[in-house]
Structure formats: C-alpha cells, structure tokens
Design an enzyme around this catalytic site. Structure first.
Site, mmCIF file in Angstrom:
data_model
loop_
_atom_site.group_PDB
_atom_site.id
_atom_site.type_symbol
_atom_site.label_atom_id
_atom_site.label_comp_id
_atom_site.label_asym_id
_atom_site.label_seq_id
_atom_site.Cartn_x
_atom_site.Cartn_y
_atom_site.Cartn_z
ATOM 1 N N THR A 121 1.168 -10.043 19.733
ATOM 2 C CA THR A 121 0.247 -9.302 18.877
ATOM 3 C C THR A 121 -0.683 -10.241 18.120
ATOM 4 O OG1 THR A 121 0.190 -7.948 16.870
ATOM 5 C CG2 THR A 121 2.117 -9.314 17.167
ATOM 6 N N ASP A 122 -1.841 -9.715 17.716
ATOM 7 C CA ASP A 122 -2.760 -10.505 16.880
ATOM 8 C C ASP A 122 -2.201 -10.731 15.476
ATOM 9 O OD1 ASP A 122 -3.044 -7.894 15.953
ATOM 10 O OD2 ASP A 122 -5.223 -7.800 16.234
ATOM 11 N N GLU A 123 -1.161 -9.960 15.110
ATOM 12 C CA GLU A 123 -0.625 -10.077 13.745
ATOM 13 C C GLU A 123 0.023 -11.424 13.479
ATOM 14 O OE1 GLU A 123 1.633 -6.821 12.254
ATOM 15 O OE2 GLU A 123 0.462 -5.353 13.356
ATOM 16 N N TYR A 148 8.122 -8.093 10.789
ATOM 17 C CA TYR A 148 7.757 -7.832 12.195
ATOM 18 C C TYR A 148 6.917 -8.977 12.754
ATOM 19 C CZ TYR A 148 4.782 -6.211 16.006
ATOM 20 O OH TYR A 148 4.089 -6.137 17.193
ATOM 21 N N LYS A 152 7.607 -11.794 15.778
ATOM 22 C CA LYS A 152 6.750 -11.924 16.971
ATOM 23 C C LYS A 152 6.214 -13.360 17.056
ATOM 24 C CE LYS A 152 5.742 -9.283 19.631
ATOM 25 N NZ LYS A 152 6.393 -8.807 20.881
ATOM 26 N N ARG A 191 0.216 9.671 14.201
ATOM 27 C CA ARG A 191 0.711 10.356 12.997
ATOM 28 C C ARG A 191 -0.367 11.287 12.431
ATOM 29 N NH1 ARG A 191 2.300 8.428 6.866
ATOM 30 N NH2 ARG A 191 3.484 10.316 6.393
ATOM 31 N N TYR A 205 -2.989 4.777 3.730
ATOM 32 C CA TYR A 205 -2.351 3.834 2.813
ATOM 33 C C TYR A 205 -3.427 3.204 1.917
ATOM 34 C CZ TYR A 205 1.778 3.769 5.933
ATOM 35 O OH TYR A 205 2.876 4.079 6.687
HETATM 36 P P1 NAD Z 1 7.278 0.641 21.151
HETATM 37 O O1 NAD Z 1 8.057 0.555 19.880
HETATM 38 O O2 NAD Z 1 6.534 1.890 21.449
HETATM 39 O O3 NAD Z 1 8.249 0.379 22.407
HETATM 40 C C1 NAD Z 1 9.228 -0.617 22.394
HETATM 41 C C2 NAD Z 1 10.191 -0.351 23.546
HETATM 42 O O4 NAD Z 1 11.169 -1.415 23.582
HETATM 43 C C3 NAD Z 1 10.987 0.954 23.394
HETATM 44 O O5 NAD Z 1 11.012 1.664 24.622
HETATM 45 C C4 NAD Z 1 12.383 0.498 23.010
HETATM 46 O O6 NAD Z 1 13.411 1.382 23.442
HETATM 47 C C5 NAD Z 1 12.452 -0.849 23.722
HETATM 48 N N1 NAD Z 1 13.434 -1.759 23.095
HETATM 49 C C6 NAD Z 1 13.552 -2.065 21.776
HETATM 50 N N2 NAD Z 1 14.571 -2.915 21.591
HETATM 51 C C7 NAD Z 1 15.090 -3.183 22.821
HETATM 52 C C8 NAD Z 1 16.145 -3.997 23.274
HETATM 53 N N3 NAD Z 1 16.887 -4.734 22.428
HETATM 54 N N4 NAD Z 1 16.403 -4.047 24.599
HETATM 55 C C9 NAD Z 1 15.683 -3.305 25.476
HETATM 56 N N5 NAD Z 1 14.668 -2.501 25.099
HETATM 57 C C10 NAD Z 1 14.372 -2.444 23.779
HETATM 58 O O7 NAD Z 1 6.310 -0.626 21.139
HETATM 59 P P2 NAD Z 1 4.835 -0.784 21.728
HETATM 60 O O8 NAD Z 1 3.863 -0.357 20.695
HETATM 61 O O9 NAD Z 1 4.781 -0.227 23.084
HETATM 62 O O10 NAD Z 1 4.750 -2.382 21.810
HETATM 63 C C11 NAD Z 1 5.159 -3.061 22.998
HETATM 64 C C12 NAD Z 1 4.910 -4.538 22.830
HETATM 65 O O11 NAD Z 1 3.532 -4.779 22.571
HETATM 66 C C13 NAD Z 1 5.662 -5.177 21.658
HETATM 67 O O12 NAD Z 1 6.100 -6.453 22.058
HETATM 68 C C14 NAD Z 1 4.619 -5.284 20.567
HETATM 69 O O13 NAD Z 1 4.906 -6.343 19.698
HETATM 70 C C15 NAD Z 1 3.377 -5.536 21.384
HETATM 71 N N6 NAD Z 1 2.090 -5.135 20.787
HETATM 72 C C16 NAD Z 1 1.922 -3.849 20.330
HETATM 73 C C17 NAD Z 1 0.681 -3.456 19.849
HETATM 74 C C18 NAD Z 1 0.424 -2.046 19.392
HETATM 75 O O14 NAD Z 1 -0.674 -1.738 18.944
HETATM 76 N N7 NAD Z 1 1.377 -1.123 19.486
HETATM 77 C C19 NAD Z 1 -0.376 -4.385 19.796
HETATM 78 C C20 NAD Z 1 -0.152 -5.691 20.257
HETATM 79 C C21 NAD Z 1 1.073 -6.047 20.770
HETATM 80 O O1 TDX Z 2 0.270 6.906 7.937
HETATM 81 C C1 TDX Z 2 -0.301 5.797 8.011
HETATM 82 N N1 TDX Z 2 -1.404 5.580 7.241
HETATM 83 C C2 TDX Z 2 -2.081 4.390 7.251
HETATM 84 O O2 TDX Z 2 -3.085 4.249 6.537
HETATM 85 C C3 TDX Z 2 0.163 4.742 8.886
HETATM 86 C C4 TDX Z 2 1.382 4.946 9.748
HETATM 87 C C5 TDX Z 2 -0.541 3.562 8.904
HETATM 88 N N2 TDX Z 2 -1.624 3.380 8.103
HETATM 89 C C6 TDX Z 2 -2.399 2.127 8.205
HETATM 90 C C7 TDX Z 2 -1.627 0.832 8.172
HETATM 91 C C8 TDX Z 2 -2.492 -0.075 9.046
HETATM 92 O O3 TDX Z 2 -3.557 -0.612 8.278
HETATM 93 O O4 TDX Z 2 -3.014 2.174 9.503
HETATM 94 C C9 TDX Z 2 -3.082 0.864 10.087
HETATM 95 C C10 TDX Z 2 -2.331 0.858 11.405
HETATM 96 O O5 TDX Z 2 -0.954 1.035 11.113
HETATM 97 P P1 TDX Z 2 0.187 0.953 12.256
HETATM 98 O O6 TDX Z 2 -0.076 1.995 13.283
HETATM 99 O O7 TDX Z 2 1.501 0.944 11.560
HETATM 100 O O8 TDX Z 2 -0.145 -0.430 12.955
HETATM 101 P P2 TDX Z 2 -0.195 -1.970 12.434
HETATM 102 O O9 TDX Z 2 0.666 -2.184 11.257
HETATM 103 O O10 TDX Z 2 -1.634 -2.371 12.357
HETATM 104 O O11 TDX Z 2 0.513 -2.690 13.693
HETATM 105 C C11 TDX Z 2 0.180 -2.269 15.038
HETATM 106 O O12 TDX Z 2 -0.701 -3.156 15.664
HETATM 107 C C12 TDX Z 2 -0.191 -4.425 15.988
HETATM 108 C C13 TDX Z 2 1.439 -2.098 15.901
HETATM 109 O O13 TDX Z 2 2.328 -1.195 15.258
HETATM 110 C C14 TDX Z 2 2.094 -3.424 16.133
HETATM 111 O O14 TDX Z 2 3.203 -3.276 17.017
HETATM 112 C C15 TDX Z 2 1.099 -4.359 16.759
HETATM 113 O O15 TDX Z 2 1.648 -5.632 16.865
#
Ligand code: NAD
Ligand code: TDX
Length: 332
Positions: A121-123, A148, A152, A191, A205
């Site tokens: 992630t970019d975080e 988190y 990562k 959400r 938020y």
């Molecule tokens: P998610 O939470 O939707 O999915 C995570 C999956 O991993 C789930 O299916 C869960 O059951 C599985 N999991 C968790 N713990 C496990 C374990 N111990 N063993 C096996 N499986 C396990 O997450 P996502 O949003 O799809 O993110 C996927 C990846 O991408 C993560 O590595 C996250 O850091 C990265 N990422 C997410 C975002 C984003 O915007 N969501 C952005 C950049 C990078």
């Molecule tokens: O109800 C909300 N209201 C709100 O203002 C929620 C759930 C979030 N927020 C804000 C917080 C963040 O500024 O929205 C933005 C996005 O929130 P999230 O969806 O929780 O994402 P973020 O914390 O940015 O992280 C996401 O992007 C990077 C993914 O969850 C991570 O897995 C990924 O690494």
C-alpha cells in the site's frame, strides 16, 4: 506461468484479481484464504472448476503454505488484515497475518525458488500535506503512521531483505486506495453507498478534508498482472491512476448520484492519527511496463459501483449491521 497461488483471494482486491487473471489467460489459480470477517467465498462463484481451487487456511500455517507453494510457479500475496480502524482497536491480528504470514510465505518461496509478488500500500510512506503538489515515488521514505501501515511497511522490508540476502525472486507493488465491486462495507465508499441505500446519512471523519488517490480495482489487477509478467526482480512499482479526491467530494458525488442534497451528510469523530493525503506518482510502472489505467473517469466508476451495491444486496447485507455496531462503539 501455468499455476499461481493467490493468498487472500476471497477478499476485495484478491477476488477481483482472480476474476481478472482467469478471464485474461489460461492460468490455474489456487486461492488460499482464512475467510476472516473480510473474506467471502461467494465473491469467487462462477470460476471454471478445472482451472480453480479454493483452500481455506491460514498463511501463518507453515506446513500448508510449504505444500501449496511447492506446487505453483508463482505466489501473489494479497492476504492481510487491511483496515486501519480495526488496527487501532486491536493490532494483534495485524502483527500475525501481515508480518508472520508474509514471513511464512517468503520462507516457502525461498525454499522452492518460487516467483513471489507482494501486494502493498501507499500508506507505508506516511502522509502528505494537503496544500502541496508532492506525490509518493519508489524513492519516498518509509514513514508509516498506523499499526496497519506499520505492519505493511514491515512486510515490505522483509520481502526486500529476502531478495537481497537469499535471492528471492520477488517484486513489490504499493497501490493507492481501491474502489469497485466486492469491497467490504467497513471501507469508506461501500459504507457510504450502503448507508444511502438504507436511508441513512453518509459519515465523514473530522471535516472530510482528507484526500485519497482512488484507483478502480480492475486497474490494480491489470497492473499486478503486468508486474508479474514483465516486472524486474527485486523492484518496487507504485500503482496509481491520478485519482485524488477529498473524502467530502466523494460523498457529495455519491449524494448527487442518489438524488440527495450535497450537504446531507454527518461529520463524526475523526480517526486518531488520520493520514491527511496520499498521492501516487506511477511514472515508473507506466514507462517501464507500458501500463495505463482504463477506468480514468472516476464519476463513471463511482456510478457503476453504486449500481453494483444496488444489485448485490445479498452479498453485502449480512455484514452491514455488525459493521455499524462496531463503528458506533468508536464514535464513527
Ligand atoms: P480485504 O480485507 O478485503 O481482504 C483480505 C483477505 O485476506 C480476506 O479474504 C481475508 O479472509 C484474507 N486473510 C486475512 N488474514 C488471513 C490469513 N492469516 N491467512 C489467509 N487469509 C487471510 O483486503 P483488500 O482490501 O482486498 O486488500 C488486499 C491487499 O491489498 C492487502 O495486502 C492490502 O494491504 C493491499 N492494499 C489494499 C488497498 C485498498 O484500497 N483496499 C490499497 C493498497 C493495497
Ligand atoms: O465512514 C468513514 N468515513 C470516513 O470519512 C470511513 C470508513 C472512512 N472515512 C475516511 C478515512 C479515510 O480518510 O475515508 C478515507 C478512506 O478510509 P478507508 O476506506 O478506511 O481507507 P484508508 O484508511 O485510506 O486505507 C485504504 O487504502 C489503503 C485501505 O483500507 C487500505 O487497506 C489500503 O492500504
């Protein structure tokens, strides 16, 4: 590449990647997923059984991971605890899955000489000021701010060390915020969409001024596929689609899409340590591998995502009530 192991393939980005890679080639995919609260096997229905296998299991299970890694050409590692708000309530599962789980996988990949791609992630780079044009590049300094993002960042550094010390054939990608179908209702965009579908107001938020750099999940998938095919071993690639939006703007767009006034939202308790802004410079990926995003119209992508949640209530409804109870306990 004939056979790949996808960890976390029942999660949001993992399942979209599995659908993408199976539609765009003849590869065999094994998904390893623990099915935590965030995993949903129904996100994987309809895949051809002769090219697809689902294994319920934990990436920290070294015996299982070793056996599965031995039988594939590549591992694509999505599995993680992924939600910042959860990491502020209970960091422990983040340590286990994100750090020990990644360690377990890279040890198996090292032993079997398996190609490894690590999804991050970019975080890991911390945040940027709201009022400056700077963006993250592959050379940005690691400055994670939440449990988190710290785990990562730690997992990225483990992969880099295994490349240098043991010759692990690995690549890393750090992507910005994804949106699209199959995203858990705890995350920001789903959400707010499901709140609106339930007749409730979106919840921002703080003042809603934080900025995220949105990319459609299918563009993330195509970038990972390009890196898997053509990426240089040992390299990190940043993935982004120039999609910066303030959270308030995103909510205003959603309200517009459902025909409500642009101020029909609530401001709620801010996230502790809330990162201000993320922004990705993906020049390296575009120049080196010729990748480019196809979903460049954010408003159109958002409208399609609203429609997906409208049409797939059966998929998200079971998680909605418990997610909102959890948020209520946090003042969100
Ligand atoms: P998610 O939470 O939707 O999915 C995570 C999956 O991993 C789930 O299916 C869960 O059951 C599985 N999991 C968790 N713990 C496990 C374990 N111990 N063993 C096996 N499986 C396990 O997450 P996502 O949003 O799809 O993110 C996927 C990846 O991408 C993560 O590595 C996250 O850091 C990265 N990422 C997410 C975002 C984003 O915007 N969501 C952005 C950049 C990078
Ligand atoms: O109800 C909300 N209201 C709100 O203002 C929620 C759930 C979030 N927020 C804000 C917080 C963040 O500024 O929205 C933005 C996005 O929130 P999230 O969806 O929780 O994402 P973020 O914390 O940015 O992280 C996401 O992007 C990077 C993914 O969850 C991570 O897995 C990924 O690494």
């Amino acid at each position: 590449m004939q056979r790949i192991l996808v960890t976390g393939g029942a999660g949001f980005i993992g399942c979209n990647f599995v659908h993408y890679i199976m539609e765009h080639g003849s590869v065999h995919v094994t998904v390893l997923d623990k099915l935590t609260y965030a995993g949903n096997e129904s996100s994987l229905v309809g895949l051809p059984p002769e090219r697809f296998e689902f294994i319920k299991g934990d990436i920290c299970d070294s015996v299982l991971v070793d056996r599965l890694t031995a039988s594939v050409d590549a591992v694509v590692h999505f599995a993680a605890e992924s939600h910042n708000d959860n990491s502020l309530q209970d960091p422990r599962p983040f340590m286990d899955t994100n750090l020990l789980g990644t360690y377990t996988l890279i040890e198996a990949a090292r032993k079997h000489g398996t190609r490894f791609h690590h999804i991050s992630t970019d975080e890991v780079y911390g945040d940027l000021a709201l009022d400056e044009p700077t963006r993250f590049t592959e050379d940005s300094v690691y400055r994670p701010t939440s449990p988190y993002s710290a785990t990562k960042a730690g997992s990225d550094l483990l992969v880099r060390a295994w490349v240098r010390s043991f010759g692990l054939r690995a690549t890393i990608s750090n992507c910005s915020n994804n949106y699209g179908p199959y995203q858990h209702v705890e995350k920001f965009i789903p959400r707010q969409i499901t709140n609106l579908l339930d007749g409730h107001r979106p919840r921002l938020y703080g003042k809603g001024l934080n900025v995220r750099d949105w990319i459609h999940v299918e563009d993330h998938s195509s970038a990972v596929a390009a890196i898997l095919e053509r990426g240089r071993i040992g390299e990190t690639y940043l993935i982004g689609a120039d999609g910066e939006q303030s959270n308030r703007t995103v909510v205003e767009k959603l309200l517009h899409l459902v025909g409500q006034p642009s101020d029909a939202y609530d401001l709620v308790t801010d996230r502790p340590g809330h990162d201000l802004r993320y922004a990705i410079d993906s020049t390296k990926l575009r120049r080196e591998l010729g990748w480019r995003p196809l979903f460049e119209d954010f408003d159109a992508g958002l409208a399609a995502t609203v429609q997906w949640y409208q049409e797939n209530e059966d998929w998200w409804r079971p998680q909605k009530a418990e997610t909102e109870v959890k948020y209520a306990g946090q003042g969100h």
